[in-house]
Scaffold this motif. Structure first.
Motif, PDB file in Angstrom:
ATOM      1  N   MET A  35       0.857  -1.170   0.000  1.00  0.00           N
ATOM      2  CA  MET A  35       0.000   0.000   0.000  1.00  0.00           C
ATOM      3  C   MET A  35       0.907   1.237   0.000  1.00  0.00           C
ATOM      4  N   THR A  36       0.552   2.217  -0.784  1.00  0.00           N
ATOM      5  CA  THR A  36       1.381   3.424  -0.835  1.00  0.00           C
ATOM      6  C   THR A  36       1.236   4.204   0.456  1.00  0.00           C
ATOM      7  N   GLU A  37       2.225   5.048   0.697  1.00  0.00           N
ATOM      8  CA  GLU A  37       2.227   5.822   1.935  1.00  0.00           C
ATOM      9  C   GLU A  37       1.077   6.825   1.974  1.00  0.00           C
ATOM     10  N   ILE A  38       0.734   7.409   0.843  1.00  0.00           N
ATOM     11  CA  ILE A  38      -0.374   8.372   0.800  1.00  0.00           C
ATOM     12  C   ILE A  38      -1.687   7.683   1.161  1.00  0.00           C
ATOM     13  N   ALA A  39      -1.912   6.500   0.604  1.00  0.00           N
ATOM     14  CA  ALA A  39      -3.138   5.761   0.907  1.00  0.00           C
ATOM     15  C   ALA A  39      -3.195   5.373   2.378  1.00  0.00           C
ATOM     16  N   THR A  40      -2.062   5.004   2.937  1.00  0.00           N
ATOM     17  CA  THR A  40      -2.028   4.606   4.341  1.00  0.00           C
ATOM     18  C   THR A  40      -2.363   5.785   5.252  1.00  0.00           C
ATOM     19  N   TYR A  41      -1.785   6.946   4.985  1.00  0.00           N
ATOM     20  CA  TYR A  41      -2.061   8.109   5.832  1.00  0.00           C
ATOM     21  C   TYR A  41      -3.479   8.632   5.625  1.00  0.00           C
ATOM     22  N   SER A  42      -4.005   8.529   4.409  1.00  0.00           N
ATOM     23  CA  SER A  42      -5.390   8.947   4.221  1.00  0.00           C
ATOM     24  C   SER A  42      -6.340   7.978   4.928  1.00  0.00           C
ATOM     25  N   THR A  43      -5.996   6.686   4.958  1.00  0.00           N
ATOM     26  CA  THR A  43      -6.790   5.712   5.711  1.00  0.00           C
ATOM     27  C   THR A  43      -6.737   6.018   7.208  1.00  0.00           C
ATOM     28  N   LEU A  44      -5.557   6.416   7.685  1.00  0.00           N
ATOM     29  CA  LEU A  44      -5.421   6.813   9.090  1.00  0.00           C
ATOM     30  C   LEU A  44      -6.314   8.018   9.386  1.00  0.00           C
ATOM     31  N   PHE A  45      -6.320   8.990   8.490  1.00  0.00           N
ATOM     32  CA  PHE A  45      -7.142  10.190   8.681  1.00  0.00           C
ATOM     33  C   PHE A  45      -8.629   9.830   8.740  1.00  0.00           C
ATOM     34  N   ILE A  46      -9.082   8.990   7.819  1.00  0.00           N
ATOM     35  CA  ILE A  46     -10.491   8.584   7.799  1.00  0.00           C
ATOM     36  C   ILE A  46     -10.833   7.771   9.059  1.00  0.00           C
ATOM     37  N   THR A  47      -9.910   6.945   9.501  1.00  0.00           N
ATOM     38  CA  THR A  47     -10.140   6.159  10.716  1.00  0.00           C
ATOM     39  C   THR A  47     -10.205   7.069  11.938  1.00  0.00           C
ATOM     40  N   LEU A  48      -9.377   8.086  11.987  1.00  0.00           N
ATOM     41  CA  LEU A  48      -9.448   9.052  13.092  1.00  0.00           C
ATOM     42  C   LEU A  48     -10.798   9.766  13.101  1.00  0.00           C
ATOM     43  N   LEU A  49     -11.307  10.125  11.933  1.00  0.00           N
ATOM     44  CA  LEU A  49     -12.631  10.748  11.860  1.00  0.00           C
ATOM     45  C   LEU A  49     -13.713   9.791  12.361  1.00  0.00           C
ATOM     46  N   MET A  50     -13.563   8.509  12.022  1.00  0.00           N
ATOM     47  CA  MET A  50     -14.516   7.507  12.493  1.00  0.00           C
ATOM     48  C   MET A  50     -14.467   7.390  14.020  1.00  0.00           C
ATOM     49  N   ILE A  51     -13.274   7.420  14.590  1.00  0.00           N
ATOM     50  CA  ILE A  51     -13.124   7.325  16.047  1.00  0.00           C
ATOM     51  C   ILE A  51     -13.763   8.546  16.718  1.00  0.00           C
ATOM     52  N   ILE A  52     -13.579   9.723  16.137  1.00  0.00           N
ATOM     53  CA  ILE A  52     -14.198  10.931  16.696  1.00  0.00           C
ATOM     54  C   ILE A  52     -15.718  10.809  16.650  1.00  0.00           C
ATOM     55  N   GLY A  53     -16.262  10.356  15.522  1.00  0.00           N
ATOM     56  CA  GLY A  53     -17.711  10.154  15.410  1.00  0.00           C
ATOM     57  C   GLY A  53     -18.225   9.125  16.392  1.00  0.00           C
ATOM     58  N   LEU A  54     -17.465   8.069  16.590  1.00  0.00           N
ATOM     59  CA  LEU A  54     -17.850   7.044  17.553  1.00  0.00           C
ATOM     60  C   LEU A  54     -17.893   7.620  18.965  1.00  0.00           C
ATOM     61  N   GLY A  55     -16.922   8.459  19.288  1.00  0.00           N
ATOM     62  CA  GLY A  55     -16.917   9.105  20.605  1.00  0.00           C
ATOM     63  C   GLY A  55     -18.144   9.975  20.818  1.00  0.00           C
ATOM     64  N   PHE A  56     -18.520  10.751  19.802  1.00  0.00           N
ATOM     65  CA  PHE A  56     -19.725  11.580  19.918  1.00  0.00           C
ATOM     66  C   PHE A  56     -20.974  10.712  20.029  1.00  0.00           C
ATOM     67  N   PHE A  57     -21.014   9.598  19.315  1.00  0.00           N
ATOM     68  CA  PHE A  57     -22.165   8.696  19.373  1.00  0.00           C
ATOM     69  C   PHE A  57     -22.302   8.100  20.769  1.00  0.00           C
ATOM     70  N   ILE A  58     -21.194   7.683  21.340  1.00  0.00           N
ATOM     71  CA  ILE A  58     -21.229   7.103  22.684  1.00  0.00           C
ATOM     72  C   ILE A  58     -21.642   8.159  23.705  1.00  0.00           C
ATOM     73  N   ARG A  59     -21.125   9.362  23.562  1.00  0.00           N
ATOM     74  CA  ARG A  59     -21.497  10.433  24.486  1.00  0.00           C
ATOM     75  C   ARG A  59     -22.985  10.784  24.360  1.00  0.00           C
ATOM     76  N   ALA A  60     -23.506  10.786  23.142  1.00  0.00           N
ATOM     77  CA  ALA A  60     -24.915  11.125  22.925  1.00  0.00           C
ATOM     78  C   ALA A  60     -25.862  10.066  23.474  1.00  0.00           C
ATOM     79  N   SER A  61     -25.367   8.862  23.720  1.00  0.00           N
ATOM     80  CA  SER A  61     -26.237   7.794  24.224  1.00  0.00           C
ATOM     81  C   SER A  61     -26.779   8.094  25.615  1.00  0.00           C
ATOM     82  N   THR A  62     -26.150   9.000  26.351  1.00  0.00           N
ATOM     83  CA  THR A  62     -26.600   9.318  27.702  1.00  0.00           C
ATOM     84  C   THR A  62     -27.235  10.706  27.796  1.00  0.00           C
ATOM     85  N   LYS A  63     -27.370  11.377  26.685  1.00  0.00           N
ATOM     86  CA  LYS A  63     -27.868  12.757  26.691  1.00  0.00           C
ATOM     87  C   LYS A  63     -29.371  12.806  26.977  1.00  0.00           C
ATOM     88  N   ASP A  64     -29.778  13.796  27.789  1.00  0.00           N
ATOM     89  CA  ASP A  64     -31.200  14.034  28.028  1.00  0.00           C
ATOM     90  C   ASP A  64     -31.819  14.613  26.766  1.00  0.00           C
TER      91      ASP A  64
END
Length: 180
Positions: free
Chosen positions: A1-30
């Protein structure tokens, strides 16, 4: 895998982790909302019907205020075992994806990155701790203006306007069958 593809995959995965964190936090919201019901019944009859409905759903009357004609009920919201497990599973999949991307970038540290899977149960614990809480429901009768006798020749039928302030899920469960 090229280095550009690997770092772009890392970036997309980081965005997914951030979204997952917001989803988990929203599960307890009033999610408190207000619903106004206007029904062709006596105001106190509708208020009594709503009070009985919520008492059947394990709420108890904690305060009655005669002047604004308000009743306050309180009940305990229990966390869902299914949702706690589901959030833990989502966190485990998210952490596994993140660990695999990191292991692809830095293979020497791959076993350490798989240790991120140990964070997954924290999602279920966070939900379980935050979702176990007391909920409050407010029922308030407001006077409904009488129809204008000049424009409405029919006799004035009783009408009730009740404002219900409660969790969104309670209002969704309430809406179809009250006052009919």
């Amino acid at each position: 895998m090229t280095e550009i593809a690997t770092y772009s995959t890392l970036f997309i995965t980081l965005l997914m982790i951030i979204g997952l964190g917001f989803f988990i936090r929203a599960s307890t919201k009033d999610r408190i909302e207000t619903l106004t019901l206007v029904r062709p019944v006596e105001p106190l009859a509708l208020l009594q019907e709503l009070t009985t409905y919520f008492e059947e759903r394990a709420y108890t009357v904690t305060a009655v205020e005669p002047e604004p004609q308000r009743i306050i009920l309180r009940g305990r919201v229990r966390p869902s075992l299914f949702l706690a497990g589901f959030l833990t599973l989502l966190a485990a999949v998210g952490m596994l994806c993140f660990a695999l991307v990191l292991a692809n970038l830095w293979p020497a540290y791959a076993p350490g990155f798989l240790g991120l899977l140990g964070l997954a149960p924290a999602a279920g614990w966070f939900y379980w701790r935050g979702a176990d809480r007391d909920e409050e429901i407010k029922l308030e009768v407001r006077p409904t203006p009488d129809p204008d006798p000049l424009t409405d020749a029919s006799p004035a039928a009783p009408r009730a306007t009740v404002t219900v302030t409660a969790h969104r899920d309670e209002l969704i469960a309430l809406a179809p069958g009250v006052g009919h």
